[in-house]
Design a protein around this motif. Structure first.
Motif, PDB file in Angstrom:
ATOM      1  N   VAL A  19      26.907  73.983  -1.144  1.00 42.78           N
ATOM      2  CA  VAL A  19      27.284  73.162  -2.298  1.00 42.78           C
ATOM      3  C   VAL A  19      28.712  73.459  -2.750  1.00 42.78           C
ATOM      4  CG1 VAL A  19      24.877  72.857  -3.042  1.00 42.78           C
ATOM      5  CG2 VAL A  19      26.259  74.615  -4.138  1.00 42.78           C
ATOM      6  N   ARG A  20      29.201  74.657  -2.431  1.00 41.05           N
ATOM      7  CA  ARG A  20      30.596  74.976  -2.773  1.00 41.05           C
ATOM      8  C   ARG A  20      31.594  74.224  -1.904  1.00 41.05           C
ATOM      9  NH1 ARG A  20      31.679  78.750  -6.336  1.00 41.05           N
ATOM     10  NH2 ARG A  20      30.044  80.199  -6.984  1.00 41.05           N
ATOM     11  N   LEU A  21      31.139  73.689  -0.776  1.00 43.91           N
ATOM     12  CA  LEU A  21      32.046  72.947   0.106  1.00 43.91           C
ATOM     13  C   LEU A  21      32.473  71.618  -0.511  1.00 43.91           C
ATOM     14  CD1 LEU A  21      30.375  73.374   3.634  1.00 43.91           C
ATOM     15  CD2 LEU A  21      32.433  74.518   2.761  1.00 43.91           C
ATOM     16  N   GLY A  22      31.678  71.113  -1.478  1.00 38.45           N
ATOM     17  CA  GLY A  22      31.967  69.802  -2.073  1.00 38.45           C
ATOM     18  C   GLY A  22      30.717  68.949  -1.994  1.00 38.45           C
ATOM     19  N   PRO A  23      30.873  67.608  -2.056  1.00 41.99           N
ATOM     20  CA  PRO A  23      29.701  66.739  -2.058  1.00 41.99           C
ATOM     21  C   PRO A  23      28.746  67.090  -0.912  1.00 41.99           C
ATOM     22  CG  PRO A  23      31.676  65.458  -2.437  1.00 41.99           C
ATOM     23  CD  PRO A  23      32.142  66.855  -2.130  1.00 41.99           C
ATOM     24  N   SER A  24      27.500  67.333  -1.261  1.00 47.79           N
ATOM     25  CA  SER A  24      26.527  67.834  -0.286  1.00 47.79           C
ATOM     26  C   SER A  24      25.193  67.144  -0.480  1.00 47.79           C
ATOM     27  CB  SER A  24      26.290  69.340  -0.494  1.00 47.79           C
ATOM     28  OG  SER A  24      27.457  70.059  -0.202  1.00 47.79           O
ATOM     29  N   VAL A  25      24.403  67.175   0.570  1.00 47.54           N
ATOM     30  CA  VAL A  25      23.055  66.612   0.513  1.00 47.54           C
ATOM     31  C   VAL A  25      22.073  67.694   0.957  1.00 47.54           C
ATOM     32  CG1 VAL A  25      21.542  64.758   1.284  1.00 47.54           C
ATOM     33  CG2 VAL A  25      23.999  64.333   1.086  1.00 47.54           C
ATOM     34  N   LEU A  26      21.175  68.037   0.053  1.00 44.18           N
ATOM     35  CA  LEU A  26      20.158  69.052   0.360  1.00 44.18           C
ATOM     36  C   LEU A  26      18.811  68.373   0.589  1.00 44.18           C
ATOM     37  CD1 LEU A  26      20.880  71.727  -2.433  1.00 44.18           C
ATOM     38  CD2 LEU A  26      21.711  71.722  -0.051  1.00 44.18           C
ATOM     39  N   GLY A  27      18.030  68.935   1.483  1.00 46.50           N
ATOM     40  CA  GLY A  27      16.635  68.531   1.641  1.00 46.50           C
ATOM     41  C   GLY A  27      15.785  69.615   1.005  1.00 46.50           C
ATOM     42  N   ARG A  62      27.794  79.563 -13.327  1.00 49.09           N
ATOM     43  CA  ARG A  62      27.943  78.109 -13.282  1.00 49.09           C
ATOM     44  C   ARG A  62      27.999  77.554 -11.863  1.00 49.09           C
ATOM     45  NH1 ARG A  62      25.739  76.018 -17.170  1.00 49.09           N
ATOM     46  NH2 ARG A  62      26.708  74.017 -16.696  1.00 49.09           N
ATOM     47  N   LEU A  63      27.238  78.144 -10.940  1.00 44.03           N
ATOM     48  CA  LEU A  63      27.080  77.488  -9.636  1.00 44.03           C
ATOM     49  C   LEU A  63      26.598  76.075  -9.926  1.00 44.03           C
ATOM     50  CD1 LEU A  63      26.948  77.472  -6.538  1.00 44.03           C
ATOM     51  CD2 LEU A  63      24.594  78.281  -6.728  1.00 44.03           C
ATOM     52  N   SER A  64      27.342  75.087  -9.445  1.00 39.50           N
ATOM     53  CA  SER A  64      27.082  73.715  -9.885  1.00 39.50           C
ATOM     54  C   SER A  64      26.513  72.840  -8.772  1.00 39.50           C
ATOM     55  CB  SER A  64      28.393  73.104 -10.400  1.00 39.50           C
ATOM     56  OG  SER A  64      28.149  71.769 -10.779  1.00 39.50           O
ATOM     57  N   PHE A  65      25.608  71.959  -9.184  1.00 42.97           N
ATOM     58  CA  PHE A  65      25.001  70.994  -8.264  1.00 42.97           C
ATOM     59  C   PHE A  65      25.410  69.575  -8.648  1.00 42.97           C
ATOM     60  CE2 PHE A  65      22.605  74.854  -8.202  1.00 42.97           C
ATOM     61  CZ  PHE A  65      22.279  75.017  -6.863  1.00 42.97           C
ATOM     62  N   ASN A  66      26.490  69.448  -9.419  1.00 38.70           N
ATOM     63  CA  ASN A  66      26.820  68.103  -9.899  1.00 38.70           C
ATOM     64  C   ASN A  66      27.503  67.233  -8.852  1.00 38.70           C
ATOM     65  OD1 ASN A  66      29.416  68.978  -9.970  1.00 38.70           O
ATOM     66  ND2 ASN A  66      29.712  68.778 -12.183  1.00 38.70           N
ATOM     67  N   PHE A 100      22.079  68.911 -11.614  1.00 41.79           N
ATOM     68  CA  PHE A 100      22.102  67.690 -10.791  1.00 41.79           C
ATOM     69  C   PHE A 100      22.387  66.501 -11.710  1.00 41.79           C
ATOM     70  CE2 PHE A 100      19.607  70.260  -7.805  1.00 41.79           C
ATOM     71  CZ  PHE A 100      20.076  69.813  -6.581  1.00 41.79           C
ATOM     72  N   ARG A 101      23.171  65.547 -11.216  1.00 39.84           N
ATOM     73  CA  ARG A 101      23.420  64.338 -12.014  1.00 39.84           C
ATOM     74  C   ARG A 101      22.176  63.464 -12.038  1.00 39.84           C
ATOM     75  NH1 ARG A 101      29.315  62.642  -9.909  1.00 39.84           N
ATOM     76  NH2 ARG A 101      30.453  64.257 -11.009  1.00 39.84           N
ATOM     77  N   PRO A 102      21.965  62.716 -13.129  1.00 42.86           N
ATOM     78  CA  PRO A 102      20.806  61.809 -13.173  1.00 42.86           C
ATOM     79  C   PRO A 102      20.827  60.878 -11.955  1.00 42.86           C
ATOM     80  CG  PRO A 102      21.935  61.870 -15.298  1.00 42.86           C
ATOM     81  CD  PRO A 102      22.787  62.661 -14.349  1.00 42.86           C
ATOM     82  N   GLY A 103      19.683  60.713 -11.327  1.00 43.10           N
ATOM     83  CA  GLY A 103      19.582  59.800 -10.185  1.00 43.10           C
ATOM     84  C   GLY A 103      19.960  60.418  -8.852  1.00 43.10           C
ATOM     85  N   SER A 104      20.310  61.704  -8.849  1.00 44.51           N
ATOM     86  CA  SER A 104      20.754  62.299  -7.579  1.00 44.51           C
ATOM     87  C   SER A 104      19.646  63.082  -6.868  1.00 44.51           C
ATOM     88  CB  SER A 104      21.981  63.189  -7.809  1.00 44.51           C
ATOM     89  OG  SER A 104      21.646  64.213  -8.706  1.00 44.51           O
TER      90      SER A 104
END
Ligand code: F6R
Length: 259
Positions: free
Chosen positions: A24-32, A54-58, A93-97
């Protein structure tokens, strides 16, 4: 496939969280994301890192592996609710993500095809977290699932319903059917991260990792993937024939290499 034997379930959770943090630190990511008991330590670790520094998932999207058929999204045991309670509701996480399958869909074929489309539109899954069933299931691909299967409806085995009865009042309350990503779908994720802890998973882990690639052990599909990390504690590793080799190799792994 890299098999990493760690001393305790807490070590498994920390190592899995490291892989996810790095992604997730790399930038926009998709997790399963998987549900069930096994990834709970990993989710707790990620929540703690979110709170601590503040490790972020936004910039992260997430796709659930599976969902029970017949449970409304708001049911406390629907995987929509479970993942929110266990992980996604406690970070940013942002709403809807965070995406899941609709277990109440009238047309399961249309629902599952659409879900595949959403995964593809997001660019595919970067890191797929996986647990394993005592019968070797991956997602809810029960034994004899096709290695090339796509997201679809499946019937749970008696054993899986019994195993999951702990989350319900009675085993009869565990739905018979699920929507699950297929083995072919799962195999398209770029990095598969299988977690297994406890003696009850030892036979399934050994069959998946060291047995033949066979539909009777759906998790043996991992052997067909070019980038798999299997994180197991000592108990889950106890039936592996080559555990000394795996530990020795991991012990001498170059620090720069990562998982
Ligand atoms: C859950 C899932 C299942 C579980 C497996 C292990 O989303 O897809 O494959 O990972 O049943 O469950 P636990 O971790 O509860 O032993």
């Amino acid at each position: 496939m890299e098999i990493i034997i760690l001393a305790t379930p807490a070590d498994v959770a920390r190592t899995a969280a490291d892989v996810i943090e790095q992604q997730v630190r790399l930038g926009p990511s998709v997790l399963g994301l998987a549900t069930g008991s096994t990834p709970l330590g990993t989710y707790r670790e990620l929540i703690e890192r979110h709170r601590k520094y503040r490790l972020s998932f936004n910039q992260t999207q997430a796709f659930l592996l599976d969902e029970y058929v017949g449970l409304p999204t708001a049911h406390p045991q629907s995987y929509h609710s479970v993942i929110r309670a266990d992980f996604t509701g406690s970070v940013d996480f942002r709403p809807g993500s965070v995406h899941g399958l609709n277990g109440m869909a009238g047309d399961a074929e249309a629902e599952t095809a659409e879900y595949e489309g959403h995964i593809a539109a997001a660019g595919g899954i970067d890191v797929q977290l996986l647990g394993i069933g005592a019968d070797g299931h991956l997602g809810f691909n029960e034994p004899m699932s096709s290695m090339s299967s796509r997201t679809r409806i499946k019937t749970l085995t008696r054993q899986t319903r019994q195993d999951n009865a702990r989350f319900f009042t009675h085993v009869d309350d565990v739905p018979n059917h699920v929507l699950t990503q297929g083995l072919g779908t799962i195999r398209e994720a770029r990095h598969l991260l299988l977690l297994a802890t406890g003696r009850a998973k030892a036979e399934a882990v050994a069959a998946a990792v060291e047995g033949p690639v066979a539909a009777s052990c759906p998790a043996s599909a991992l052997q067909l993937h070019p980038h798999v990390s299997v994180l197991v504690d000592e108990a889950a590793a106890s039936q592996l024939a080559h555990r000394e080799y795996y530990s020795d190799t991991y012990g001498r792994k170059p620090a720069w290499q990562g998982l």
